[in-house]
Design a protein around this motif. Sequence first.
Motif, PDB file in Angstrom:
ATOM      1  N   GLU A  11      -7.627  -6.403  -4.573  1.00  0.00           N
ATOM      2  CA  GLU A  11      -6.964  -5.665  -3.493  1.00  0.00           C
ATOM      3  C   GLU A  11      -5.466  -5.467  -3.760  1.00  0.00           C
ATOM      4  O   GLU A  11      -4.932  -4.379  -3.563  1.00  0.00           O
ATOM      5  N   ALA A  12      -4.795  -6.519  -4.210  1.00  0.00           N
ATOM      6  CA  ALA A  12      -3.349  -6.404  -4.432  1.00  0.00           C
ATOM      7  C   ALA A  12      -3.042  -5.353  -5.503  1.00  0.00           C
ATOM      8  O   ALA A  12      -2.119  -4.544  -5.364  1.00  0.00           O
TER       9      ALA A  12
ATOM     10  N   ARG B 299      -4.978  -2.838  -6.456  1.00  0.00           N
ATOM     11  CA  ARG B 299      -5.372  -1.519  -5.968  1.00  0.00           C
ATOM     12  C   ARG B 299      -4.291  -0.944  -5.054  1.00  0.00           C
ATOM     13  O   ARG B 299      -3.912   0.223  -5.148  1.00  0.00           O
ATOM     14  N   LEU B 300      -3.753  -1.790  -4.166  1.00  0.00           N
ATOM     15  CA  LEU B 300      -2.699  -1.339  -3.251  1.00  0.00           C
ATOM     16  C   LEU B 300      -1.397  -1.052  -4.003  1.00  0.00           C
ATOM     17  O   LEU B 300      -0.652  -0.145  -3.648  1.00  0.00           O
ATOM     18  N   TRP B 301      -1.122  -1.817  -5.036  1.00  0.00           N
ATOM     19  CA  TRP B 301       0.090  -1.584  -5.831  1.00  0.00           C
ATOM     20  C   TRP B 301       0.027  -0.209  -6.512  1.00  0.00           C
ATOM     21  O   TRP B 301       0.992   0.561  -6.492  1.00  0.00           O
TER      22      TRP B 301
END
Lengths: 238, 238
Positions: free
Chosen positions: B91-92, B94-96
């Motif tokens: 998730e981290a 992908r969001l970055w």
Amino acid sequence: MAYELHYWPGIQGRGEFVRLALEEAGADYVDVARVPASEGGGERALLQKLRALAPPPFAPPVLVAGEFVLAQTANILLFLGARHGLAPTDEAGRLWVNQLQLTFTDLVKEAHDIHHPISGSLYYEDQKDAAKANAVAFRRERLPKYLGYFERILESAGPWLAGEAVSYADLSLFQAVRGLQYALPQAMAALAPRIGRALALADRIEARPKIARYLASPRRIAFNEAGIFRHYPELDGA
Amino acid sequence: MAYELHYWPGIQGRGEFVRLALEEAGADYVDVARVPASEGGGERALLQKLRALAPPPFAPPVLVAGEFVLAQTANILLFLGARHGLAPTDEAGRLWVNQLQLTFTDLVKEAHDIHHPISGSLYYEDQKDAAKANAVAFRRERLPKYLGYFERILESAGPWLAGEAVSYADLSLFQAVRGLQYALPQAMAALAPRIGRALALADRIEARPKIARYLASPRRIAFNEAGIFRHYPELDGA
């Protein structure tokens, strides 16, 4: 664990879209730059803090959520929407709400540029002629196009932009509508008969208990002429 | 099932960020508006098709992927990145990558507005003075700020923007660098000594086999003065 929101302390700005989601979620958060300077708030401390964050944000708003350090309004909302039930859980619905939010990103940038078409670092007074020309085009073409688009979505589905359940895109439509009504009251009054569903949605958001409490609290900063939506009468018109 | 990409047939534009991801993924896709008009291509057919899509897109590019109808470049890339290994799976990460792509969205809008600061529906010639003023501010402040930001990320991590593996954000940095070099060759030459890592990343992307084949193919439209990155010599300067 409280979220930390890092954003300019004196304006609603892009941070307001995040604040609205946090408030509707009932989330525990600290609006870091708005605490007293003696406790680490204020603009200078904000800039120092932003420089120390990793991965580095390009600009505020920034949300710190445990190990997550997130920037870009739509990206923060993608994260919060999933965490707090403010977006559909299926992939198509999640992407649809993200798509809508990115359209608000575009609208917000254009609404900002009507008063700063040349440069964000020059005074409004030094780009007033260009601003007037930009505002005419925005009022005639872009404003009806954007709000007519959201109106069409609500006509064909509704009652919310993603159908049956409220999402952060609805909070953002509320914020965009109120901002545009503040900045361009004549233009918005002229457009009102054609965007009844969008206006009604804004009213429904405003009446939701957590949002109503937030709007009545000192946490809600008033619209002002340092933000995105500025009321310069010479830029407005029916 | 081939993807359908719906975008203006004569320009790279925002659609190019999607085309690059599809090409690097080796995905099967039809660039619908670029097939002959006799087979359903062309601008008029594009506009008709966009009106028929549900949920309605605000503007192209649009990607149709089976039952998904996706608009907004960064949203399409969020989808393709997950499907084709062009983004981290956590998730981290992908969001970055999404956050980086939204920063490219901002950069692209500002790079467009240097030639159209008043309105996208007026001719460049009718907003040339405002364009010159906007371009000066863009070259002095915004261009070094944006590219310096990506450079800093590559300095502290790398070799790619999300670390060890290539992502669609790297394809977008390539496209932004090449577009800016086309539009503002003097400004970019002056900046080059300070953005060595970003320029080297663009070269590495350009040399990747699928991207190299794409760039040499007739599928790659040349930069031109109908797109986002336009070369008007009077807007450039060191």
